[in-house]
Design an enzyme around this catalytic site. Sequence first.
Site, PDB file in Angstrom:
ATOM      1  N   ARG A  69      -2.565  -6.311  -8.788  1.00 40.93           N
ATOM      2  CA  ARG A  69      -1.606  -7.293  -8.740  1.00 40.93           C
ATOM      3  C   ARG A  69      -1.361  -8.110  -9.418  1.00 40.93           C
ATOM      4  NH1 ARG A  69      -3.252  -7.973  -2.453  1.00 40.93           N
ATOM      5  NH2 ARG A  69      -4.856  -8.272  -3.879  1.00 40.93           N
ATOM      6  N   LYS A  95     -18.609  -6.098   7.933  1.00 41.90           N
ATOM      7  CA  LYS A  95     -17.201  -6.928   8.280  1.00 41.90           C
ATOM      8  C   LYS A  95     -16.663  -6.625   9.436  1.00 41.90           C
ATOM      9  CE  LYS A  95     -13.677  -7.928   5.366  1.00 41.90           C
ATOM     10  NZ  LYS A  95     -12.843  -7.858   3.966  1.00 41.90           N
ATOM     11  N   HIS A 152       0.799  -1.111  -0.248  1.00 43.45           N
ATOM     12  CA  HIS A 152       0.022   0.006   0.093  1.00 43.45           C
ATOM     13  C   HIS A 152       0.989   1.201  -0.011  1.00 43.45           C
ATOM     14  CE1 HIS A 152      -2.908  -2.617   2.372  1.00 43.45           C
ATOM     15  NE2 HIS A 152      -3.709  -2.536   1.071  1.00 43.45           N
ATOM     16  N   SER A 200      -2.857  -7.709   2.873  1.00 47.18           N
ATOM     17  CA  SER A 200      -3.218  -7.363   4.213  1.00 47.18           C
ATOM     18  C   SER A 200      -3.755  -8.879   4.857  1.00 47.18           C
ATOM     19  CB  SER A 200      -4.377  -6.380   4.551  1.00 47.18           C
ATOM     20  OG  SER A 200      -3.859  -5.286   4.273  1.00 47.18           O
TER      21      SER A 200
END
Length: 171
Positions: free
Chosen positions: A90, A41, A17, A127
């Site tokens: 990515r 969440k 990040h 993460s």
Amino acid sequence: MRRVVCPGSFDPVTNGHIDIIRRVARQNEEVIVAVLVNVNKKGLFTADEKLDMLREATKEFDNVTVAKFDGLLVDFCRANDVSAIVRSLRSVSDFDYELQIAQMNYQLAGVDTLFLTANPKYSFLSSSLVREIAQYNGDVSALVPPYVEERLRVKYAELAARRVGRRRGLR
Ligand code: PNS
């Protein structure tokens, strides 16, 4: 004033990040790193803990600020005069997902999404993997800044102590 937003869950912020934020800050006048407060969440860290880690991680960048938002990202963009959303890619599977969201955000509010390819050094990094490694006391020192590494250690120690406390309470 060209102001862009880097939105995400940042649970927690990783070196991947930070690499993206650094590159976005070089290309734009103002960058807001916006943390989603997700009511559906439960993350590992609270929104305020995530903000704290992001502030520490981005303190060297003069044109980067940190904020939290709930609801739709396009509403945050409108309210904060943001001209574009920046997301990192990515992999091809990231692109599949991001393309749909980007097109929906454009359809909803005419907000553009700009994509930056991830630094190959961090293309494997997420993460969720960092959380999993840290949970089992693995070494995350190459994946997150030292401050975040420490916050992860403290968080999992707290959770473990709470589990022990609950088990003792049951006896
Ligand atoms: O780090 P993440 O989890 O990949 O970030 C996803 C995020 C926060 C960018 C995305 O879930 C988001 O923008 N959520 C806010 C709600 C919203 O606007 N959803 C898009 C509807 S098309």
